[in-house]
Design an enzyme around this catalytic site. Structure first.
Site, PDB file in Angstrom:
ATOM      1  N   SER A 115     -54.190  26.687   8.481  1.00  0.00           N
ATOM      2  CA  SER A 115     -55.517  26.704   7.864  1.00  0.00           C
ATOM      3  C   SER A 115     -55.796  25.484   6.989  1.00  0.00           C
ATOM      4  CB  SER A 115     -55.684  27.964   7.005  1.00  0.00           C
ATOM      5  OG  SER A 115     -55.615  29.112   7.808  1.00  0.00           O
ATOM      6  N   GLU A 323     -65.509  32.590   3.283  1.00  0.00           N
ATOM      7  CA  GLU A 323     -64.326  32.829   4.116  1.00  0.00           C
ATOM      8  C   GLU A 323     -63.925  34.300   4.111  1.00  0.00           C
ATOM      9  OE1 GLU A 323     -60.453  32.260   2.686  1.00  0.00           O
ATOM     10  OE2 GLU A 323     -59.563  31.835   4.639  1.00  0.00           O
ATOM     11  N   HIS A 332     -51.112  38.501  11.027  1.00  0.00           N
ATOM     12  CA  HIS A 332     -49.728  38.088  10.726  1.00  0.00           C
ATOM     13  C   HIS A 332     -48.824  39.310  10.583  1.00  0.00           C
ATOM     14  CE1 HIS A 332     -49.951  33.774  10.460  1.00  0.00           C
ATOM     15  NE2 HIS A 332     -50.889  33.774   9.523  1.00  0.00           N
ATOM     16  N   ASP A 369     -60.922  29.170  11.922  1.00  0.00           N
ATOM     17  CA  ASP A 369     -60.129  27.948  11.769  1.00  0.00           C
ATOM     18  C   ASP A 369     -59.099  27.829  12.884  1.00  0.00           C
ATOM     19  OD1 ASP A 369     -58.843  30.154  10.716  1.00  0.00           O
ATOM     20  OD2 ASP A 369     -58.202  29.172   8.870  1.00  0.00           O
TER      21      ASP A 369
END
Ligand SMILES: [Zn+2]
Length: 511
Positions: A115, A323, A332, A369
């Site tokens: 990122s 964001e 993740h 991203d």
């Protein structure tokens, strides 16, 4: 003779010489099909959009961290299914935008990016290494001395120094890589509250910002990086950056520092010039967790609305970056549930912005991203729960015998990961990170008795990794409003900066 005939045919008209076979009229049932009328109205919307003015006074850049194409598809299906529909036909708010492009995300030193490098590309027009924030690729990660002379300035800083208002919103720590790349320069993304050598940590750079009068609206998580260890924070330099931030504007502007969702709802935004909201010590909650626990945190849509209300008081315009930071974190952890619910909350934030802006003078960009290694697999029947196990139906609509089982005889889920921590059944636990308390458990599991649609279900993974990884394929960019028609084709991620400059006509050198 033959030549003269050929010339005559070319000069005249071929068509009358060709006998009519059948007129290609479209039958009523074709033209009245919902697919047909829907496509027709979308093209008409696009025609209206293409006539919009090119120059944008305001730019809002939405970044769904880790929101790859498979996440978009699965989130749109889940959103439709939560409303009781099949789901596949649904669109997220920004999927209605008339312009889109594919974006190549690699960093200068990695095929699959992180990122820090990707947001640097979007904010500066220059790609760089993974882990590095607004330092060009000539410098190495975490090398403070080597970063000198390689600092890059950002689109937000250009807007701020040209008299526009600026704002940043994130559900992650506001010093985390993506928001940090709007305002900081650091050879190491992890220097959020302290840094090596004479480099300055990211939180300190935020409150000391030298361009214009600093960022006008800052809303997100990560309070710990702004306060001392004595106050429960991370800073060992004794500085309380929240009070330094307030002192900066003391007596000149109405500056408000908030720590809760209730504080934000109660605030008079019309009387607020500068707004700093740090709602959690670290990252903000996953949206499903925020709702389930009744946490006193604003939603990403509420933060977006508040930011626009403050910023749009500047007649010269504004830049806002929003964001959704935790789509990435849930992936993740190997938990699709929260990644998809956070993507839906992100779509709601875009819708909230659409309700507030004039698209004749505002460009809205929505992108990611980078992607993640989640896939949508098998041949599930239409309307099959996207978080469920794969079920195929026969021509009569009834499930086929063993149609949901793999060659090993076990059922499998539509969504799975190529790598990561793998399977865990944490039942109704909505905090995806809870998975990190247990060891990696990859490979095939018997899911026959497991509710894979529960918040705490963590999908199977193939390759064991301590954390599921990013993916290297292209992501999407969606655009609407002034200047949106520049967004077309397959572009390097660094072109996002140039799209914003092109849409605003912003000078990149001092006039
Ligand atoms: Zn990530």
């Amino acid at each position: 003779m033959a030549k003269r005939l050929a010339r005559a045919l070319r000069a005249c008209c071929f068509f009358p010489l060709i006998p009519a076979v059948q007129a290609a009229d479209l039958p009523d049932y074709q033209r009245n099909s919902a697919w047909f009328t829907d496509g027709d109205s979308r093209v008409e919307t696009r025609a209206v959009e293409s006539r919009r003015d090119k120059t944008a006074k305001n730019v809002i850049l939405f970044v769904g961290d880790g929101m790859g194409i498979s996440t978009l598809t699965a989130a749109r299906i889940l959103e439709g299914q939560l409303r009781g529909e099949d789901g596949e036909e649904n669109t997220l708010s920004f999927e209605e935008f008339p312009y889109s492009a594919l974006i190549k995300t690699y960093n200068t030193n990695q095929q699959t990016p992180d990122s820090a490098g990707t947001m640097t590309a979007m904010m500066t027009g220059v790609k760089t290494r993974a882990g590095v924030i607004n330092i060009d690729s000539a410098a190495l990660r975490a090398d403070c001395a080597g970063s000198k002379g390689h600092e890059l300035n950002t689109f937000l800083e250009l807007m701020e120094s040209r008299g526009k208002s600026t704002g940043i919103v994130s559900t992650a720590r506001i010093t985390h890589a993506t928001p940090a790349a709007t305002y900081a320069r650091s050879p190491e993304r992890n220097w959020e509250y302290s840094a090596d050598g004479d480099c300055k940590d990211i939180a300190a750079q935020l409150v000391e910002m030298e361009f214009g009068d600093g960022i006008d609206v800052i809303l997100g998580g990560g309070r710990r990086n702004f306060i001392t260890t004595d106050a429960g924070g991370k800073r060992e330099d004794g500085r309380d950056l929240t009070s330094e931030w307030r002192q900066r504007y003391d007596g000149e502007q109405q500056a408000q520092y908030l720590q809760s969702g209730a504080d934000l709802s109660a605030l008079d935004l019309t009387a607020t010039d500068k707004l700093l909201g740090l709602f959690t010590s670290s990252h903000m909650s996953y949206d499903a967790d925020r709702v389930a626990t009744g946490a006193d945190e604003p939603s990403i849509a509420e933060m977006t609305s508040a930011a626009i209300d403050v910023l749009q008081k500047n007649d010269d315009g504004y830049f806002l970056m929003v964001e959704s930071g935790r789509i990435d974190h849930s992936h993740h952890a190997g938990n699709a549930y929260n990644a998809l619910h956070d993507a839906i909350a992100f779509s709601d934030a875009v819708a909230a912005a659409l309700d507030r802006v004039n698209l004749d003078e505002t460009l809205i960009l929505v992108t990611a991203d980078h992607s993640h290694v989640m896939t949508i697999a098998g041949y599930p029947t239409r309307g099959n729960p996207i978080l469920g196990k794969m079920v195929t139906n026969g021509a009569d609509g009834a499930p086929l015998a063993d149609a949901g089982a793999a060659a090993d005889g076990l059922p499998y889920t539509t969504l799975s990961y190529a790598n990561g921590l793998g399977y865990a059944d944490l039942d109704d636990e909505t905090d995806a990170d809870a998975r990190y308390d247990t060891a990696a458990d990859t490979g095939r599991k018997d899911l026959s008795a497991v509710d894979t649609q529960a918040p705490g279900f963590h999908q199977e993974a193939l390759v064991p990794l301590g954390s599921e990884s990013h993916a290297g394929e292209d992501i999407s960019l969606h655009a609407i409003g002034a200047g949106a028609r520049l967004v077309q084709g397959t572009l390097e991620q660094s072109a996002v900066f140039h799209l914003m400059v092109g849409a605003t006509g912003l000078p990149v050198t001092a006039e």
